[in-house]
Scaffold this motif. Sequence first.
Motif, PDB file in Angstrom:
ATOM      1  N   ILE A   1      -5.980  -4.744  -7.407  1.00  0.00           N
ATOM      2  CA  ILE A   1      -6.558  -3.923  -6.348  1.00  0.00           C
ATOM      3  C   ILE A   1      -6.945  -2.589  -6.976  1.00  0.00           C
ATOM      4  O   ILE A   1      -6.107  -1.915  -7.573  1.00  0.00           O
ATOM      5  CB  ILE A   1      -5.551  -3.717  -5.203  1.00  0.00           C
ATOM      6  CG1 ILE A   1      -5.159  -5.076  -4.586  1.00  0.00           C
ATOM      7  CG2 ILE A   1      -6.131  -2.796  -4.132  1.00  0.00           C
ATOM      8  CD1 ILE A   1      -4.048  -4.979  -3.564  1.00  0.00           C
TER       9      ILE A   1
ATOM     10  N   GLN B   1      -5.105  -6.946   1.863  1.00  0.00           N
ATOM     11  CA  GLN B   1      -4.356  -6.475   0.706  1.00  0.00           C
ATOM     12  C   GLN B   1      -2.994  -5.869   1.049  1.00  0.00           C
ATOM     13  O   GLN B   1      -2.093  -5.879   0.215  1.00  0.00           O
ATOM     14  CB  GLN B   1      -5.197  -5.453  -0.076  1.00  0.00           C
ATOM     15  CG  GLN B   1      -6.592  -5.947  -0.438  1.00  0.00           C
ATOM     16  CD  GLN B   1      -6.605  -7.283  -1.164  1.00  0.00           C
ATOM     17  OE1 GLN B   1      -5.626  -7.675  -1.791  1.00  0.00           O
ATOM     18  NE2 GLN B   1      -7.712  -7.998  -1.068  1.00  0.00           N
TER      19      GLN B   1
ATOM     20  N   ASN C   1      -8.856 -13.721   0.198  1.00  0.00           N
ATOM     21  CA  ASN C   1      -8.345 -12.417  -0.263  1.00  0.00           C
ATOM     22  C   ASN C   1      -8.521 -12.242  -1.760  1.00  0.00           C
ATOM     23  O   ASN C   1      -8.861 -11.153  -2.235  1.00  0.00           O
ATOM     24  CB  ASN C   1      -6.875 -12.265   0.119  1.00  0.00           C
ATOM     25  CG  ASN C   1      -6.671 -12.126   1.620  1.00  0.00           C
ATOM     26  OD1 ASN C   1      -7.626 -12.020   2.381  1.00  0.00           O
ATOM     27  ND2 ASN C   1      -5.424 -12.136   2.053  1.00  0.00           N
ATOM     28  N   LYS C   2      -8.295 -13.301  -2.509  1.00  0.00           N
ATOM     29  CA  LYS C   2      -8.445 -13.223  -3.964  1.00  0.00           C
ATOM     30  C   LYS C   2      -9.918 -13.165  -4.350  1.00  0.00           C
ATOM     31  O   LYS C   2     -10.313 -12.375  -5.219  1.00  0.00           O
ATOM     32  CB  LYS C   2      -7.767 -14.421  -4.629  1.00  0.00           C
ATOM     33  CG  LYS C   2      -7.690 -14.324  -6.147  1.00  0.00           C
ATOM     34  CD  LYS C   2      -6.861 -15.460  -6.720  1.00  0.00           C
ATOM     35  CE  LYS C   2      -6.663 -15.297  -8.214  1.00  0.00           C
ATOM     36  NZ  LYS C   2      -5.846 -16.389  -8.798  1.00  0.00           N
TER      37      LYS C   2
ATOM     38  N   LEU D   1     -11.587  -9.735  -4.153  1.00  0.00           N
ATOM     39  CA  LEU D   1     -11.350  -8.892  -5.324  1.00  0.00           C
ATOM     40  C   LEU D   1     -12.110  -9.398  -6.541  1.00  0.00           C
ATOM     41  O   LEU D   1     -12.704  -8.614  -7.298  1.00  0.00           O
ATOM     42  CB  LEU D   1      -9.851  -8.844  -5.636  1.00  0.00           C
ATOM     43  CG  LEU D   1      -8.963  -8.176  -4.595  1.00  0.00           C
ATOM     44  CD1 LEU D   1      -7.488  -8.374  -4.948  1.00  0.00           C
ATOM     45  CD2 LEU D   1      -9.272  -6.695  -4.465  1.00  0.00           C
TER      46      LEU D   1
END
Length: 215
Positions: free
Chosen positions: A23, A129, A174-175, A178
């Motif tokens: 992050i 996150q 979510n991954k 990023l």
Amino acid sequence: MTKAEKVQFVIDTLEEIYPNPPIALEHQDPYTLLVAVALSAQTTDKKVNEITPRLFAVADSPKKMANLEVEEIKNLIQGIGLTNSKAKNLKIMAEQLIHDFDGIVPNDIQKLETLAGVGHKTASVVMAQAFGVPAFPVDTHIHRLMWRWNLSNGKNVVQTEIDAKRLFPKQLWNKLHLQIIWYGREYSPARGYRLEKDIITQKIGRKSFVDEVKG
């Protein structure tokens, strides 16, 4: 390649390059992440990370932030874009958290969006996150790459988010959020673009874009 094959190629390539994507915004808890993401609007993550240590040294909780005057917050975040409005929003946001949520960042996207300075993207980042709830926040990198990869029509970020959620498995959102951001910064930037470095766009990219770059 079929669209499903293109999606799988994106997933596999990003997983190979970024198996553990970090992050970018430095934070300690949901509140400091919320503040950092709110500050990042029209500002680079690098600049936010330069500013937040001095801010969080004084106000790393809603109570401490609410106790500051707007002018004090403004002085602490000097160098960030939209300083005046962000300083006002940080104070109001802190007061809202105290009055409406007992000083705790809510684990609910609709409630997050009621906070001053918090739009859908910011709320989605916090949900993903800070709380691990599947979300697909769309920033400029994701919006750009989804168009370049011909996985979205690129009309607006709302449509891009809809397309991303439709195409990619929910457990990866979510991954992937990023991974795509990091890929956009390092391999497929808006400026200084080099097609030979952008392995995903070479393979599945929108023909009109690839031809224009080659031309």
